[in-house]
Design a protein around this motif. Structure first.
Motif, PDB file in Angstrom:
ATOM      1  N   MET A 161      20.558   6.453  49.693  1.00 44.75           N
ATOM      2  CA  MET A 161      20.173   7.858  49.796  1.00 44.75           C
ATOM      3  C   MET A 161      21.353   8.742  49.408  1.00 44.75           C
ATOM      4  O   MET A 161      22.477   8.536  49.871  1.00 44.75           O
ATOM      5  CB  MET A 161      19.719   8.183  51.210  1.00 44.75           C
ATOM      6  N   LYS A 177      17.310  13.595  55.065  1.00 48.96           N
ATOM      7  CA  LYS A 177      17.433  12.389  55.882  1.00 48.96           C
ATOM      8  C   LYS A 177      17.388  12.719  57.365  1.00 48.96           C
ATOM      9  O   LYS A 177      17.812  13.783  57.793  1.00 48.96           O
ATOM     10  CB  LYS A 177      18.747  11.667  55.589  1.00 48.96           C
ATOM     11  N   GLY A 181      18.818   7.859  58.176  1.00 51.75           N
ATOM     12  CA  GLY A 181      18.791   7.822  56.725  1.00 51.75           C
ATOM     13  C   GLY A 181      17.403   7.832  56.133  1.00 51.75           C
ATOM     14  O   GLY A 181      17.246   7.887  54.915  1.00 51.75           O
ATOM     15  N   TYR A 182      16.368   7.739  56.975  1.00 54.80           N
ATOM     16  CA  TYR A 182      15.008   7.782  56.458  1.00 54.80           C
ATOM     17  C   TYR A 182      14.664   9.213  56.028  1.00 54.80           C
ATOM     18  O   TYR A 182      15.192  10.172  56.569  1.00 54.80           O
ATOM     19  CB  TYR A 182      14.009   7.330  57.523  1.00 54.80           C
TER      20      TYR A 182
END
Length: 362
Positions: A161, A177, A181-182
């Motif tokens: 990312m 994010k 980090g999603y």
């Protein structure tokens, strides 16, 4: 296309663009996700697959308070700018040029193969953080779901990312994010996910603002997957995501123009974001994006159930009033094209040039 899809499925999932890891008509859907005939090519450049060396939280410089922003400047006092020019092989889909005023003409004094943006105090570059992606099906080289003991095998492939990183202290900004980090937009990591991809594409910017689009694809089974698109504007002076809107006096006219383009009533139109750049004569342009709901079968917008329309306007958000016009000496460098240009604050020119030269130096 199938080979690229298979490669993604064995772990090469997201870099800085929407991966090809999609089911059925996903590739065509992703290609439409940001298409708009009203937007110039400079604002829809794809992001290159070659990121700079990853910058992780373990080796980033400690975050410290950045110097206070400089007071507002008159654009006619600017003697240096950073210009993004489309380059599919460069980091973020653009290369960055340092252009200075020499004998009242623009002269390129340095280039870097990637995205470099300038706030009031610092240069920001592009870094990455590797995180685990959402759980999804594992596919073999032939594109078939791997089955073990009668059950589909799942995996959590790595995702790289992107993050914007401040040169002075390593401060990192990635509004797309969450803490793990999603992506915070589009689908989340639901247990029903079978296929999933996410990507961030940088669209442009102006002043201390950088604009990126977050594109997602999710398949939960059934006839088709769902694509999503969100535009994010980052204020580099504050290190946060913000909403930039047209001046109040222009909102109704812009919505009416979008409604005509979408063939709906103005009350059905919703804002989707703005892309910022300069026109070929140096005037600031705002590409205001709008959307309206549409059935899946007819939806050609960034989201599966929408149609999009872009209205180009010289009426910039009020936050960019002093960036409305480039100094006259810059205009010949545009060569009749619309480009993303960041004016360098005169009081910070020397220090920002040092940061520019140090960026992507490895």
């Amino acid at each position: 296309m199938e080979a690229a899809r298979a490669a993604c499925r064995v772990g090469l999932l997201v870099a800085f663009v929407v991966s090809g890891c999609q089911r059925g008509g996903g590739e065509a859907e992703a290609s439409r996700a940001s298409a708009s005939s009203a937007a110039p090519s400079a604002s829809v450049a794809p992001v290159a697959p070659l990121p700079p060396p990853p910058v992780t939280s373990s080796n980033a410089a400690p975050s410290a308070a950045a110097p206070a922003p400089e007071p507002p400047f008159d654009s006619e006092t600017v003697t240096a700018v950073i210009v993004w020019q489309k380059d599919d092989k460069a980091v973020g889909g653009f290369r960055s040029s340092w252009v200075e005023r020499v004998a009242d003409k623009p002269v390129v004094q340095g280039e870097r193969p990637g995205i470099l943006a300038v706030s009031s105090t610092s240069i920001w570059s592009l870094g990455t953080t590797t995180v685990k992606g959402c759980s999804q099906y594992t596919f073999d080289a032939e594109g078939q779901v791997v089955v073990r003991n009668g059950q589909p095998v799942r995996e959590n492939p790595n995702m790289e990312m992107p993050e914007l990183v401040r040169a002075e202290d390593g401060k990192r900004v990635a509004p797309w994010k969450d803490g793990h980090g999603y992506p915070t937009m589009g689908t989340q990591c639901e247990s029903s996910l079978e296929e999933y991809s996410v990507g961030v594409r940088f669209e442009g910017g102006m002043g201390p603002f950088v604009v990126a689009s977050v594109n997602t694809y999710a398949y939960h089974g059934g006839a088709h997957g769902i694509r999503g698109q969100n535009f994010v504007t980052i204020d580099l002076d504050r290190g946060v995501a913000v909403n930039l809107a047209p001046p109040e006096k222009d909102k109704a006219a812009l919505a009416k123009a979008a409604a005509a383009g979408l063939e709906v009533e103005p009350k059905e139109v919703r804002p989707a974001g703005v892309v910022l750049l300069y026109g070929p004569r140096g005037a600031g342009l705002a590409l205001y994006r709008f959307w309206a709901s549409a059935p899946y079968v007819g939806g050609l917008g960034g989201n599966s159930y929408s149609n999009d329309f872009v209205v180009s306007s010289k009426s910039l958000p009020t936050e960019l009033e002093r960036h409305q016009k480039l100094p006259a000496w810059v205009v010949p460098h545009l060569n009749g094209k619309s480009l993303n240009v960041f004016m360098v604050p005169p009081a910070r020119k020397a220090s920002l040039r040092q940061q520019f030269d140090a960026a992507y130096s490895k």
